[in-house]
Motif scaffolding. Structure first.
Motif, PDB file in Angstrom:
ATOM      1  N   PHE A   1       0.822  -1.205   0.000  1.00 61.70           N
ATOM      2  CA  PHE A   1       0.000   0.000   0.000  1.00 61.70           C
ATOM      3  C   PHE A   1       0.861   1.261   0.000  1.00 61.70           C
ATOM      4  O   PHE A   1       0.553   2.234  -0.669  1.00 61.70           O
ATOM      5  CB  PHE A   1      -0.916   0.027   1.221  1.00 61.70           C
ATOM      6  N   VAL A   2       1.959   1.231   0.771  1.00 57.91           N
ATOM      7  CA  VAL A   2       2.800   2.413   0.897  1.00 57.91           C
ATOM      8  C   VAL A   2       3.683   2.600  -0.331  1.00 57.91           C
ATOM      9  O   VAL A   2       3.747   3.691  -0.911  1.00 57.91           O
ATOM     10  CB  VAL A   2       3.659   2.334   2.178  1.00 57.91           C
ATOM     11  N   PHE A   3       4.388   1.545  -0.748  1.00 60.49           N
ATOM     12  CA  PHE A   3       5.374   1.677  -1.817  1.00 60.49           C
ATOM     13  C   PHE A   3       4.842   1.240  -3.187  1.00 60.49           C
ATOM     14  O   PHE A   3       5.489   1.442  -4.202  1.00 60.49           O
ATOM     15  CB  PHE A   3       6.630   0.862  -1.479  1.00 60.49           C
ATOM     16  N   GLY A   4       3.729   0.548  -3.236  1.00 59.64           N
ATOM     17  CA  GLY A   4       3.162   0.102  -4.511  1.00 59.64           C
ATOM     18  C   GLY A   4       3.761  -1.183  -5.012  1.00 59.64           C
ATOM     19  O   GLY A   4       3.406  -1.646  -6.096  1.00 59.64           O
ATOM     20  N   THR A   5       4.670  -1.800  -4.274  1.00 59.65           N
ATOM     21  CA  THR A   5       5.296  -3.058  -4.683  1.00 59.65           C
ATOM     22  C   THR A   5       5.748  -3.806  -3.434  1.00 59.65           C
ATOM     23  O   THR A   5       5.784  -3.252  -2.334  1.00 59.65           O
ATOM     24  CB  THR A   5       6.490  -2.810  -5.625  1.00 59.65           C
ATOM     25  N   THR A   6       6.109  -5.060  -3.609  1.00 59.37           N
ATOM     26  CA  THR A   6       6.612  -5.825  -2.468  1.00 59.37           C
ATOM     27  C   THR A   6       8.066  -5.426  -2.208  1.00 59.37           C
ATOM     28  O   THR A   6       8.782  -5.022  -3.125  1.00 59.37           O
ATOM     29  CB  THR A   6       6.553  -7.348  -2.750  1.00 59.37           C
ATOM     30  N   LEU A   7       8.482  -5.562  -0.947  1.00 61.97           N
ATOM     31  CA  LEU A   7       9.855  -5.231  -0.581  1.00 61.97           C
ATOM     32  C   LEU A   7      10.752  -6.419  -0.842  1.00 61.97           C
ATOM     33  O   LEU A   7      10.374  -7.564  -0.621  1.00 61.97           O
ATOM     34  CB  LEU A   7       9.926  -4.831   0.895  1.00 61.97           C
ATOM     35  N   ARG A   8      12.007  -6.119  -1.303  1.00 62.29           N
ATOM     36  CA  ARG A   8      12.982  -7.177  -1.553  1.00 62.29           C
ATOM     37  C   ARG A   8      14.167  -6.981  -0.638  1.00 62.29           C
ATOM     38  O   ARG A   8      14.621  -5.849  -0.418  1.00 62.29           O
ATOM     39  CB  ARG A   8      13.451  -7.138  -2.995  1.00 62.29           C
ATOM     40  N   ILE A   9      14.686  -8.060  -0.095  1.00 58.65           N
ATOM     41  CA  ILE A   9      15.854  -8.009   0.775  1.00 58.65           C
ATOM     42  C   ILE A   9      17.092  -8.200  -0.085  1.00 58.65           C
ATOM     43  O   ILE A   9      17.137  -9.078  -0.944  1.00 58.65           O
ATOM     44  CB  ILE A   9      15.773  -9.093   1.863  1.00 58.65           C
ATOM     45  N   LEU A  10      18.127  -7.357   0.146  1.00 58.98           N
ATOM     46  CA  LEU A  10      19.353  -7.449  -0.627  1.00 58.98           C
ATOM     47  C   LEU A  10      20.059  -8.774  -0.344  1.00 58.98           C
ATOM     48  O   LEU A  10      19.943  -9.352   0.737  1.00 58.98           O
ATOM     49  CB  LEU A  10      20.274  -6.283  -0.280  1.00 58.98           C
ATOM     50  N   GLY A  11      20.843  -9.228  -1.302  1.00 60.60           N
ATOM     51  CA  GLY A  11      21.515 -10.513  -1.201  1.00 60.60           C
ATOM     52  C   GLY A  11      22.547 -10.582  -0.088  1.00 60.60           C
ATOM     53  O   GLY A  11      22.794 -11.644   0.471  1.00 60.60           O
ATOM     54  N   LYS A  12      23.136  -9.453   0.288  1.00 60.84           N
ATOM     55  CA  LYS A  12      24.172  -9.504   1.336  1.00 60.84           C
ATOM     56  C   LYS A  12      23.559  -9.709   2.723  1.00 60.84           C
ATOM     57  O   LYS A  12      24.264 -10.014   3.661  1.00 60.84           O
ATOM     58  CB  LYS A  12      25.035  -8.266   1.312  1.00 60.84           C
ATOM     59  N   PHE A  13      22.242  -9.561   2.872  1.00 64.12           N
ATOM     60  CA  PHE A  13      21.595  -9.796   4.155  1.00 64.12           C
ATOM     61  C   PHE A  13      21.126 -11.242   4.312  1.00 64.12           C
ATOM     62  O   PHE A  13      20.764 -11.659   5.391  1.00 64.12           O
ATOM     63  CB  PHE A  13      20.402  -8.860   4.337  1.00 64.12           C
TER      64      PHE A  13
END
Length: 158
Positions: A10-22
């Motif tokens: 709802f806030v960003f308009g897309t799903t959040l992705r976690i960076l590979g280094k995490f």
């Protein structure tokens, strides 16, 4: 009521992705000795922060304290409805700028000036200074001024 989306969508308009280094790979096996060695090197680089007193409290000192003959001493362990000061006490000796020796009930005691307040007395010869009501208006007398203290205020609670 499930609408099938996350608050991030709802806030960003897309799903959040976690960076590979995490994200750790599945075949990752940590070596405790390597971890301890890196941790030890890191901790050796850290230096203690020096303690610095940014605010040094300066106590309030009365100007008249250096010339007065009697003082009041602050009573810090007072109960409710008790007087905050005891005295007046006679100053026996000014040991230093910060410590005075005073007489408390016949016992000599050294007290810090932070706990003292000068005692002001009324003049005993006030009758000889003020003109008497029955004097003739033709007689001009030189009357020495009565010293008053503008800072001192007397209030009466009725």
């Amino acid at each position: 009521m499930d609408i099938g989306s996350s608050p991030a969508e709802f806030v960003f308009g897309t799903t959040l992705r976690i960076l590979g280094k995490f994200v750790l790979p599945d075949d990752f096996a940590p070596d405790p000795h390597e971890f301890i060695e890196e941790f030890w090197h890191h901790m050796r680089k850290i230096k203690p922060v020096p303690v610095d007193h940014k605010y040094k409290r300066k106590p309030f000192l009365f100007k008249d304290l250096t010339v007065c003959s009697h003082v009041f001493m602050r009573n810090h362990a007072k109960k409710s409805l008790e007087r905050p000061y005891t005295g007046p006490h006679k100053i026996i000796n000014r040991t230093s700028d910060r410590v005075y020796e005073i007489d408390i009930n016949g016992v000599s005691r050294q007290v810090s000036v932070e706990h003292l307040k000068p005692a002001h007395f009324m003049r005993e010869d006030i009758e000889s200074i003020l003109p008497v009501q029955g004097d003739s208006p033709n007689v001009i007398e030189v009357v020495p001024p009565v010293r008053t203290y503008a800072r001192k205020q007397v209030t009466f609670k009725l």
